[in-house]
Structure formats: structure tokens, C-alpha cells
Design a protein around this motif. Structure first.
Motif, mmCIF file in Angstrom:
data_model
loop_
_atom_site.group_PDB
_atom_site.id
_atom_site.type_symbol
_atom_site.label_atom_id
_atom_site.label_comp_id
_atom_site.label_asym_id
_atom_site.label_seq_id
_atom_site.Cartn_x
_atom_site.Cartn_y
_atom_site.Cartn_z
ATOM 1 N N ARG A 152 9.575 14.336 6.248
ATOM 2 C CA ARG A 152 10.348 15.141 7.199
ATOM 3 C C ARG A 152 11.660 14.464 7.575
ATOM 4 N N SER A 153 11.611 13.171 7.811
ATOM 5 C CA SER A 153 12.821 12.428 8.170
ATOM 6 C C SER A 153 13.431 11.708 6.978
ATOM 7 N N GLY A 154 12.666 11.587 5.891
ATOM 8 C CA GLY A 154 13.130 10.831 4.736
ATOM 9 C C GLY A 154 13.041 9.334 4.935
ATOM 10 N N ALA A 155 12.394 8.906 6.007
ATOM 11 C CA ALA A 155 12.336 7.482 6.342
ATOM 12 C C ALA A 155 11.206 6.784 5.601
ATOM 13 N N VAL A 156 11.381 5.494 5.373
ATOM 14 C CA VAL A 156 10.350 4.636 4.806
ATOM 15 C C VAL A 156 10.027 3.558 5.835
ATOM 16 N N PHE A 157 8.764 3.452 6.191
ATOM 17 C CA PHE A 157 8.305 2.495 7.201
ATOM 18 C C PHE A 157 7.521 1.394 6.498
ATOM 19 N N GLU A 158 7.866 0.132 6.785
ATOM 20 C CA GLU A 158 7.167 -1.019 6.215
ATOM 21 C C GLU A 158 6.712 -1.935 7.339
ATOM 22 N N LEU A 159 5.583 -2.580 7.122
ATOM 23 C CA LEU A 159 5.013 -3.434 8.165
ATOM 24 C C LEU A 159 4.201 -4.553 7.528
ATOM 25 N N THR A 160 4.294 -5.735 8.118
ATOM 26 C CA THR A 160 3.436 -6.851 7.727
ATOM 27 C C THR A 160 2.901 -7.493 9.005
ATOM 28 N N PRO A 161 1.628 -7.859 9.039
ATOM 29 C CA PRO A 161 1.022 -8.288 10.302
ATOM 30 C C PRO A 161 1.298 -9.750 10.634
ATOM 31 N N VAL A 162 1.272 -10.054 11.923
ATOM 32 C CA VAL A 162 1.247 -11.416 12.431
ATOM 33 C C VAL A 162 0.024 -11.517 13.341
ATOM 34 N N GLN A 163 -0.211 -12.672 13.926
ATOM 35 C CA GLN A 163 -1.462 -12.904 14.633
ATOM 36 C C GLN A 163 -1.695 -11.916 15.776
ATOM 37 N N ARG A 164 -0.657 -11.586 16.507
ATOM 38 C CA ARG A 164 -0.820 -10.700 17.661
ATOM 39 C C ARG A 164 0.059 -9.462 17.562
ATOM 40 N N GLY A 165 0.383 -9.039 16.370
ATOM 41 C CA GLY A 165 1.211 -7.859 16.230
ATOM 42 C C GLY A 165 1.691 -7.688 14.806
ATOM 43 N N ALA A 166 2.990 -7.408 14.650
ATOM 44 C CA ALA A 166 3.526 -7.168 13.313
ATOM 45 C C ALA A 166 5.035 -7.284 13.328
ATOM 46 N N ALA A 167 5.594 -7.497 12.154
ATOM 47 C CA ALA A 167 7.025 -7.355 11.921
ATOM 48 C C ALA A 167 7.190 -6.110 11.066
ATOM 49 N N PHE A 168 8.182 -5.291 11.360
ATOM 50 C CA PHE A 168 8.329 -4.055 10.620
ATOM 51 C C PHE A 168 9.789 -3.768 10.302
ATOM 52 N N ASP A 187 -11.381 3.570 20.374
ATOM 53 C CA ASP A 187 -10.180 2.733 20.339
ATOM 54 C C ASP A 187 -9.755 2.379 21.758
ATOM 55 N N TYR A 188 -8.922 1.359 21.867
ATOM 56 C CA TYR A 188 -8.279 1.029 23.139
ATOM 57 C C TYR A 188 -6.944 0.376 22.837
ATOM 58 N N GLY A 189 -6.028 0.457 23.790
ATOM 59 C CA GLY A 189 -4.724 -0.166 23.619
ATOM 60 C C GLY A 189 -3.956 0.385 22.442
ATOM 61 N N GLY A 190 -4.108 1.668 22.143
ATOM 62 C CA GLY A 190 -3.453 2.252 20.980
ATOM 63 C C GLY A 190 -2.036 2.717 21.260
ATOM 64 N N LEU A 191 -1.189 2.608 20.241
ATOM 65 C CA LEU A 191 0.188 3.101 20.298
ATOM 66 C C LEU A 191 0.555 3.682 18.938
ATOM 67 N N ILE A 192 1.537 4.574 18.928
ATOM 68 C CA ILE A 192 2.021 5.190 17.700
ATOM 69 C C ILE A 192 3.478 4.811 17.482
ATOM 70 N N LEU A 193 3.811 4.393 16.261
ATOM 71 C CA LEU A 193 5.192 4.180 15.830
ATOM 72 C C LEU A 193 5.520 5.246 14.793
ATOM 73 N N MET A 194 6.636 5.953 14.981
ATOM 74 C CA MET A 194 6.982 6.998 14.022
ATOM 75 C C MET A 194 8.487 7.184 13.939
ATOM 76 N N PRO A 195 9.060 7.083 12.728
ATOM 77 C CA PRO A 195 10.474 7.418 12.554
ATOM 78 C C PRO A 195 10.646 8.934 12.519
ATOM 79 N N GLN A 196 11.668 9.435 13.209
ATOM 80 C CA GLN A 196 11.968 10.861 13.236
ATOM 81 C C GLN A 196 13.473 11.063 13.110
ATOM 82 N N SER A 197 13.862 12.267 12.770
ATOM 83 C CA SER A 197 15.279 12.613 12.721
ATOM 84 C C SER A 197 15.451 14.048 13.181
ATOM 85 N N GLY A 198 16.695 14.405 13.497
ATOM 86 C CA GLY A 198 16.938 15.737 14.032
ATOM 87 C C GLY A 198 16.504 15.809 15.476
ATOM 88 N N VAL A 199 15.581 16.704 15.780
ATOM 89 C CA VAL A 199 15.044 16.852 17.140
ATOM 90 C C VAL A 199 13.703 16.120 17.208
#
Length: 230
Positions: free
Chosen positions: A114-130, A72-84
Motif C-alpha cells: 500500500r505504501s511501497g515501503a520496506v521494513f527491516e529489523l534486527t533484534p537487540v537484547q531489549r528491543g531492536a534496530a530497524f 500478550d502484554y506490552g504490545g505495540l505496532i510499527l507500520m509505515p504508511q503513506s497518503g492518509v
């Protein structure tokens, strides 16, 4: 039923370094898109960071990996968290129910127990809307943006409500170095930003309820997060 719902992006994903069922990833991505997104369930497996039988999540990963043997290259992580909030995978991981996840080329939805969160995402040409939704349970909610490797820098522009940054994440030494830049736009209420050390990532408090953000390309400025029922 729409034809898109017939696509099984998890086909071939039950693979490991020692046994291949296809060595694929469940990618959410436009055809010939410049960015792909997939759940990350176990980073300790290296490039085999997703397995459909895992009942956990370490985040939603921006990936450009064509094959685990290439990397992989240019990788990133998106994650909802709560508390600490945590940045290390071994400390931040959350339980998740794969049978409740929706993984399609045009739409991704995953719950973080863990956080009770729901993450949604739909792609666009060079990224995404979430879109991220947190429960109103009194805990402080966060959205974490973390690197997969390499150096990671970013800055928040409060006037334009845009998070901009870059990562130098690239395959192992000896291969061509690569990276990527990011630009996320967050409409709506303002919120403070906390910038952590470069390799740890960026974590900022969530204003509560649901929130929408995006990483739009110039040709997709009118993109919107997907609608959901319920």
C-alpha cells in the motif's frame, strides 16, 4: 549457507483457535531476549494474529506472547504508511507478499504494498534496530506507532531525538497486569511529530528516502540495522 538461515520460524504458525499446528509465532528475537517481533496479519483473530497464508499486514508487532492461550502484554505496532495514515486495523492494513518476506530469528524484512515501503529489523537484547525505506513517489510518508490495547502515551524529545513512552497493554482482566516502556532513538535529519489520542497511537511524517531508528538497550548501544543487497 549460514546455520541461521536453516531456522524455520514459521513452523507451527498455521494455527487457529479451533485447530493448532503448533500455536507458535515467527519471532525475531535474541536468545532469552526481552522483546520479540512478528508480523501481524489479522488482529480480528485475537491472539492468533499471524497466519503464514495471509497476504496482508497490519504492521510489525512488538510482542511478549508465549502462547495464544496465555495472551500478550506490552504490545505495540510499527507500520509505515503513506497518503492518509490510519490507526484502525480494518482501515490501515496493507497487501504484502509472504513469499518475499524474510523471517528469521536475527532478521525480519517485510514489504507493504500500500505504501511501497520496506521494513527491516534486527533484534537487540531489549528491543531492536530497524530501517524503513519508502519509494520516492511524491506521497507523504509516515511511520505509525500504535498500541495493541490499554493506554498508550508518548512524547518526542527533539533535542535528544528520542521518542519515549509507555503502554499498559496486558492480558484480559483477572490476570496480572503488565505493560512496557519504550525509548526509540532516531539519528539523522529532524522531523516534526504529531501526537494523536492515547488509544490511537502516534504518527509522524517521514522525511523521505530511507530512515533508521532503534530501540537500543544499554548493552547494545553500538547495534546497527542490517545491511541488505540490491
Amino acid at each position: 549457507m549460514k546455520k541461521m538461515e536453516l531456522v524455520r520460524v514459521k513452523q507451527g504458525t498455521a494455527s487457529t483457535r479451533r485447530f493448532s499446528s503448533g500455536n507458535t509465532l515467527p519471532l525475531t528475537q535474541l536468545p532469552f531476549g526481552m522483546a520479540s517481533f512478528a508480523p501481524q496479519t489479522a488482529s480480528n483473530r485475537g491472539n492468533w494474529f499471524y497466519h503464514p497464508d495471509d497476504r496482508c499486514l497490519e504492521g510489525i508487532r512488538l510482542t511478549h506472547q508465549p502462547s495464544p492461550w496465555i495472551g500478550d502484554y506490552g504490545g505495540l505496532i510499527l507500520m509505515p504508511q503513506s497518503g492518509v495514515p490510519e490507526t484502525e486495523p480494518a482501515r490501515r492494513w496493507s497487501g504484502s507478499r509472504p513469499e518475499e518476506q524474510v523471517l528469521r530469528p536475527d532478521y525480519l524484512r517485510a514489504g507493504f504494498l500500500r505504501s511501497g515501503a520496506v521494513f527491516e529489523l534486527t533484534p537487540v537484547q531489549r528491543g531492536a534496530a530497524f530501517r524503513v525505506r519508502f519509494p520516492e513517489d511524491g506521497r507523504r510518508a509516515y511511520l505509525s506507532v500504535m498500541p495493541v490495547g490499554g493506554d498508550f502515551v508518548c512524547a518526542w524529545d527533539p533535542d535528544r531525538r528520542v521518542l519515549r513512552g509507555s503502554t499498559s497493554h496486558c492480558p484480559p482482566a483477572g490476570r496480572r497486569a503488565s505493560g512496557c516502556t519504550l525509548s526509540w532513538r532516531f539519528p539523522g535529519k529532524s522531523f516534526p511529530v504529531r501526537v494523536f489520542p492515547a488509544r490511537a497511537g502516534t504518527i509522524w511524517p517521514w522525511p523521505g528516502g530511507s530512515w533508521k531508528g532503534g530501540w537500543p538497550s544499554p548493552t547494545s548501544a553500538r547495534s546497527r540495522p542490517p545491511k541488505t543487497s540490491g
